[in-house]
Structure formats: structure tokens, C-alpha cells
Design an enzyme around this catalytic site. Structure first.
Site, PDB file in Angstrom:
ATOM      1  N   LYS A 167       0.747  -1.359   0.126  1.00  0.00           N
ATOM      2  CA  LYS A 167       0.070   0.051  -0.098  1.00  0.00           C
ATOM      3  C   LYS A 167       0.726   1.296  -0.067  1.00  0.00           C
ATOM      4  O   LYS A 167       2.297   1.297   0.366  1.00  0.00           O
ATOM      5  CB  LYS A 167      -0.886   0.021   1.122  1.00  0.00           C
ATOM      6  CG  LYS A 167      -2.098  -1.000   1.201  1.00  0.00           C
ATOM      7  CD  LYS A 167      -3.123  -0.931   2.381  1.00  0.00           C
ATOM      8  CE  LYS A 167      -4.182  -1.778   2.367  1.00  0.00           C
ATOM      9  NZ  LYS A 167      -4.870  -1.671   1.060  1.00  0.00           N
ATOM     10  N   ARG A 185     -10.146 -11.389   1.366  1.00  0.00           N
ATOM     11  CA  ARG A 185     -11.155 -12.780   0.595  1.00  0.00           C
ATOM     12  C   ARG A 185     -10.403 -14.040   0.806  1.00  0.00           C
ATOM     13  O   ARG A 185     -11.173 -14.921   0.615  1.00  0.00           O
ATOM     14  CB  ARG A 185     -11.187 -12.203  -0.747  1.00  0.00           C
ATOM     15  CG  ARG A 185     -10.137 -12.136  -1.613  1.00  0.00           C
ATOM     16  CD  ARG A 185     -10.304 -11.271  -2.878  1.00  0.00           C
ATOM     17  NE  ARG A 185     -10.491  -9.956  -2.797  1.00  0.00           N
ATOM     18  CZ  ARG A 185     -10.654  -8.997  -3.996  1.00  0.00           C
ATOM     19  NH1 ARG A 185     -10.788  -9.426  -4.976  1.00  0.00           N
ATOM     20  NH2 ARG A 185     -10.689  -7.711  -3.521  1.00  0.00           N
TER      21      ARG A 185
HETATM   22  N1  BES Z   1      -8.122  -3.581   3.677  1.00  0.00           N
HETATM   23  C1  BES Z   1      -8.387  -3.302   2.291  1.00  0.00           C
HETATM   24  C2  BES Z   1      -9.539  -2.580   1.741  1.00  0.00           C
HETATM   25  C3  BES Z   1      -9.686  -1.305   2.673  1.00  0.00           C
HETATM   26  C4  BES Z   1      -9.604  -0.032   2.081  1.00  0.00           C
HETATM   27  C5  BES Z   1     -10.329  -1.102   3.921  1.00  0.00           C
HETATM   28  C6  BES Z   1      -9.639   1.105   2.431  1.00  0.00           C
HETATM   29  C7  BES Z   1     -10.436   0.189   4.383  1.00  0.00           C
HETATM   30  C8  BES Z   1     -10.376   1.034   3.652  1.00  0.00           C
HETATM   31  C9  BES Z   1      -8.405  -4.600   1.503  1.00  0.00           C
HETATM   32  O1  BES Z   1      -7.603  -5.614   1.852  1.00  0.00           O
HETATM   33  C10 BES Z   1      -7.663  -4.100   0.249  1.00  0.00           C
HETATM   34  O2  BES Z   1      -6.529  -3.707  -0.043  1.00  0.00           O
HETATM   35  N2  BES Z   1      -8.461  -4.033  -1.090  1.00  0.00           N
HETATM   36  C11 BES Z   1      -7.841  -3.769  -2.213  1.00  0.00           C
HETATM   37  C12 BES Z   1      -8.365  -4.913  -3.219  1.00  0.00           C
HETATM   38  C13 BES Z   1      -7.970  -4.965  -4.748  1.00  0.00           C
HETATM   39  C14 BES Z   1      -6.266  -5.109  -4.644  1.00  0.00           C
HETATM   40  C15 BES Z   1      -8.438  -5.856  -5.510  1.00  0.00           C
HETATM   41  C16 BES Z   1      -8.747  -2.420  -2.678  1.00  0.00           C
HETATM   42  O3  BES Z   1      -9.677  -2.587  -2.546  1.00  0.00           O
HETATM   43  O4  BES Z   1      -7.765  -1.736  -3.241  1.00  0.00           O
HETATM   44 ZN    ZN Z   2      -5.530  -5.372   1.430  1.00  0.00          ZN
END
Ligand code: BES
Ligand code: ZN
Ligand code: ZN
Length: 508
Positions: free
Chosen positions: A280, A354
Site C-alpha cells: 500500500k 477474501r
Molecule cells: N483492507 C483493504 C480494503 C480497505 C480499503 C479497507 C480502504 C478500508 C479502507 C483490502 O484488503 C484491500 O486492500 N483491497 C484492495 C483490493 C484490490 C487489490 C483488488 C482494494 O480495494 O484496493
Molecule cells: Zn489489502
């Protein structure tokens, strides 16, 4: 704060602070017998405030009065409820939170209150909302601060009633309100706890302690047992961290599983989400201690369910792991095997939630559940789609989704029904495995729906719903009973899931 129902007239009740409520439009427009009696005892002081235009009863406004001997209460606060036609239990929660927060500022230890009159809401329903909103409004996460503000919350709240008639029902409302508030507070505590403390092991310990406290059964699976169950998706996420994973199983009425309907709740428990090698950004990582918000909601709801002693068999499943970067961390293009034998090509290590849920959803099948609901801070996509006021709900059964939406409206943890279109599956097709874990760049479009599509591949029972709370997990500072700085935990989902189970037990 202790709470109890007491039969006593408010105007002669001895207390440090009396909190009363008034609708908009003053006493003439929306007469409230209880407030009128107080006003009389105060020689029309409230009416005078209204006439002077200093207090109109608007939602969120308050007036503080000093009776100066006109009645035994040392102080009176009138809290505005807004338009009487728009009155709901959520208005009651908000008003109760504001009143008790003011009580805390005033350092009042013994507080009394009277319920507002309402044509639409019953006294037990109102008192539940009052207790729930009041306790949630007084919630505070102190954490590791070395200096804490001096004011302490009220110790006693007496809910004054005019007669014995519904005293038991009102008393039960107080007990229920406390059960809901304490479940949500537990969820908030877990989420607010820093991620170096709140590891999977810590989550398991807290779940175990809660279970012992309220009489739930609790099983904690460690890495080896998780391996024996072939939960390769959960293990892949966990393998990059020095903190080992845990699979928490909480059960209410485990011994009556044969005779009662079974509900399964599943919560994503990523104790910190760095994104893994799909790292991230600096800013995107802040807040990711809340990535176990789904797990916290399930643990909190299970506490409430135990306290309400619902006549259902309810199972709470919490897969929990830490998503880190290291020499042992999983990579993009790895292929992992979930516990149902499905192979998953990793496209993004940031689509880790997931993977945890996949193995837990497979595990849920063994209970032959009447319904399974998972809850997760799953995608940034849901935040883009719906923003912060509402969470998305996806699933295989419109009836179940409608039930959840209705309950969410009542607890004010609102849900919006989202689709899982077949087309969402396209971006998950893999050349080397049964599915990919994310659509990659192409999958950014509709990513919350793509995630739901992914999850559905691990669901093998008719009634399943998935709630994406990535947008509602963190406080936006606009609800009085969700105090704390912006970004602190709301505990979203804990009350919702418990209220849904309660509704299921009522219709079972
Ligand atoms: N934990 C994150 C989702 C999230 C984003 C929670 C902002 C709270 C605030 C999740 O694990 C994630 O990183 N999802 C990605 C998925 C993508 C890589 C398909 C996303 O949503 O960007
Ligand atoms: Zn994530
Ligand atoms: Zn995550």
C-alpha cells in the site's frame, strides 16, 4: 454506569442532574407531560427559554437550568429531539448520548431521566435506545495515553417511571440496551488497539476471555490445526508475518445445535494490512489496524447474542492473520489452495481479506447453516461507490439481504443492496488456477462486486450475504453516540449482526 428503572415523580426526585427531552416547537406544539410537570415545578423556566427563542428543541441542542431549590434536582438539562414526526429510536440514541456526555462534563455522578412520549415507539424500545445510545456515547478509548481527562462518567442512571405497569419491560429494555452497547464497545476496543498489540494471538485471547465471561464456547485453532484443515488461502496471507494466524470459533448454544436453527457469522480479521508485496502507499496504509473490523463486529455481536440468550445456535468464525512483507511472504503469481480444493492465483497480495474469508466460508458449511453472513473491510471500491454513510451488502438470497437492510435501518448501521453480476467473474479467470484473487488493473472497475463474486465461489449453501464495511469502519464525527476523533472505530456491524440474530430468533 449502572442503570435501573424507578417509579418516582421527576419533579420531586433528588438527583445531581435530571435529563429530560423535548420535541421541536416548544410545549404548545408538542406537549410532553413529563416536561410540562418539570416546567411547572420550575415556574415556567423552560417555557420562558422557548419563548425567548433560546431553546427550540432542535435535535442536538441542549439547555441547562438550575432549579435553585424549586425542585430537589441540582440541575436540569433539556435535550432537543427535533421534529416529533421524524422521531425514531436513533434520535433517542443520539439525544441520550448528548445528555450523558454533558453529564460527564458536569461531573454529575447520579443522573435521572424520563423517557419522551412517543406515538410510534414503545417505552421498552425507547429505554433500550436510551441505554444503548447513552453507553455508546460515553465510550472512550484511552489506550496508552499517560494523561487522561479528569471527568468520570456518571455512576448511576435512574429512569423514572410514573407507575409499576411496564416496569419489568422497561428494566429488560435497559438490559438489552446494555448488551448491544457492550458488544459494540468491545468491537471498538479491539479495533482501536494498536496493531503491535492487537495481533491474531491477542484477538484469540480477547475472544476467549469474552467467551468465558458470557458463557460462550470458544475454540482457537493454531497454525498446525489450520494446516490440517488445508486452509491454504488463510495460511498464504499469514506466512509473511512473525505473528502466527489464528482461527477463532465462538459458539452460542453449541450443545443445542441439533434442535435450534444455526446462523454463522464470519469476520475478516486482518490485524494489519500493509498490502504485502503489492504494498500500500504511505497514506493508504494508515488506518489499516482497522482491517480486523469485521472480526471485531463478529466478536462483539457474539457477546451481545450470548447476553440476550437468543434461542438459536449461532457460530462466529474469525480467521485472523497479519498481512506483512518478508522473505517468507506470499507473492503475486503464487498459486495457493483453499480448503475446498479450489486453486487461487494471487494477483494482488493486497486482496488478502477474501483469502481469509474463503477458507472460513468453506468451514461454515459443516454447520448446515440456515444463513451465513460475512462482514469485512474488504475493498476500497465500496468506499468509492457508497462513501462513508452506508455499507454494501451482496449475496445469494434477496430475502436475507432485505432482512439485513431492515435491521440496519433500525440500528442505524445502514446497508445498501449491491449486485453480483456474472460479468464480474470475467476478470477473475486465470490461466494457471481455478480463479484469481483479484482482477488486477482491469478489475478495479466494480472491485467490490468482483470481490463478492470471488467469495461466492466458496459458498456452498443457499443463504449467504456479504457486508463490505471498508467505508463505515471509521468514525466520521457526525453521530453523537460514535464519539472519538475522526478515524476512530465505529464498531459498525456489531449491533447489526446481533439485532439480525435477535430478529431471526423471534421469527424462528
Ligand atoms: N483492507 C483493504 C480494503 C480497505 C480499503 C479497507 C480502504 C478500508 C479502507 C483490502 O484488503 C484491500 O486492500 N483491497 C484492495 C483490493 C484490490 C487489490 C483488488 C482494494 O480495494 O484496493
Ligand atoms: Zn489489502
Ligand atoms: Zn485488507
Amino acid at each position: 454506569m449502572d442503570m435501573r428503572a424507578v417509579v418516582a415523580p421527576a419533579a420531586t426526585y433528588e438527583t445531581e442532574l435530571l435529563v429530560v427531552y423535548s420535541f421541536e416547537g416548544g410545549m404548545a406544539a408538542a406537549p410532553n407531560a413529563a416536561v410540562r410537570a418539570i416546567d411547572e415545578a420550575l415556574n415556567g423556566a423552560i417555557a420562558e427559554l422557548v419563548a425567548a427563542g433560546d431553546f427550540a428543541g432542535k435535535m442536538g441542542t441542549m439547555a441547562l437550568l438550575y432549579p435553585r431549590g424549586a425542585m430537589p434536582a441540582q440541575r436540569v438539562i433539556v435535550v432537543g429531539l427535533g421534529d416529533s414526526e421524524a422521531f425514531t429510536v436513533d434520535v433517542m440514541r443520539r439525544a441520550a448520548a448528548l445528555g450523558l456526555q454533558r453529564a460527564r462534563e458536569l461531573n454529575a455522578k447520579r443522573v435521572a431521566t424520563i423517557l419522551p412520549d412517543s406515538e410510534h415507539e414503545t417505552a421498552p424500545g425507547l429505554v433500550q435506545a436510551l441505554a444503548e445510545g447513552g453507553l455508546l456515547g460515553l465510550y472512550r478509548y484511552v489506550g496508552y495515553k499517560s494523561e487522561v481527562e479528569a471527568n468520570h462518567p456518571p455512576e448511576q442512571l435512574d429512569v423514572l417511571r410514573t407507575d409499576e405497569d411496564d416496569l419489568d419491560a422497561v428494566q429488560s429494555g435497559i438490559v438489552a440496551g446494555r448488551a448491544f452497547a457492550e458488544g459494540a464497545a468491545l468491537a471498538r476496543d479491539l479495533i482501536n488497539t494498536p496493531p503491535n498489540i492487537c495481533t491474531p494471538t491477542y484477538m484469540a485471547q480477547q475472544a476467549q476471555a469474552m467467551a468465558t465471561d458470557v458463557g460462550l464456547s470458544c475454540k482457537i485453532l493454531e497454525k498446525q490445526q489450520i494446516g490440517a484443515l488445508k486452509m491454504g488461502a488463510l495460511l498464504a496471507v499469514a506466512q509473511g508475518s512473525d505473528h502466527p494466524p489464528r482461527f477463532i470459533i465462538l459458539e452460542h448454544n453449541a450443545d443445542r445445535a441439533d434442535e435450534l436453527d444455526t446462523l454463522v457469522l464470519v469476520g475478516k480479521g486482518v490485524t494489519f494490512d500493509t498490502g504485502g508485496y503489492s504494498l500500500k502507499s504511505r497514506d493508504g496504509m494508515v488506518g489499516m489496524k482497522a482491517d480486523m473490523g469485521g472480526a471485531a463486529a463478529v466478536i462483539g455481536a457474539m457477546r451481545t447474542i450470548a447476553q440476550l440468550n437468543l434461542a438459536l445456535h449461532v457460530v462466529g468464525l474469525v480467521p485472523t492473520a497479519d498481512n506483512m512483507v518478508s522473505g517468507t511472504a506470499y507473492r503475486p503469481q503464487d498459486v495457493v489452495l483453499a480448503s475446498n480444493g479450489k486453486s487461487i492465483e494471487i494477483i494482488s497480495t493486497d486482496a488478502e481479506g477474501r483469502l481469509l474469508l474463503a477458507d472460513a466460508l468453506v468451514y461454515a458449511k459443516r454447520y448446515e447453516p440456515k444463513a451465513v453472513v460475512d462482514i469485512a473491510t474488504l475493498t476500497g471500491g465500496i468506499v468509492i461507490g457508497l462513501g462513508h454513510p452506508v455499507a454494501g451488502v451482496f449475496g445469494t438470497d434477496d430475502g436475507l439481504i432485505d432482512e439485513l437492510c431492515k435491521v440496519g435501518a433500525a440500528t442505524h448501521e445502514r446497508l445498501w443492496h449491491m449486485p453480483i453480476f456474472d460479468e464480474y467473474g470475467k476478470s477473475l479467470e486465470s490461466d494457471v488456477a481455478d480463479t484469481r484473487n483479484s482482477g488486477g488493473e482491469a478489475g478495479r472497475a466494480g472491485s467490490a462486486g468482483v470481490a463478492a463474486y470471488f467469495l461466492r465461489q466458496f459458498v456452498d449453501y443457499p443463504r449467504w450475504a456479504h457486508i463490505d464495511i471498508a467505508g463505515t469502519m471509521r468514525n466520521q464525527g457526525d453521530t453523537p453516540y460514535v464519539p472519538g476523533k475522526n478515524g476512530s472505530a465505529t464498531g459498525f456491524g456489531a449491533r447489526l449482526l446481533a439485532a439480525w440474530a435477535q430478529q431471526q430468533s423471534a421469527t424462528a
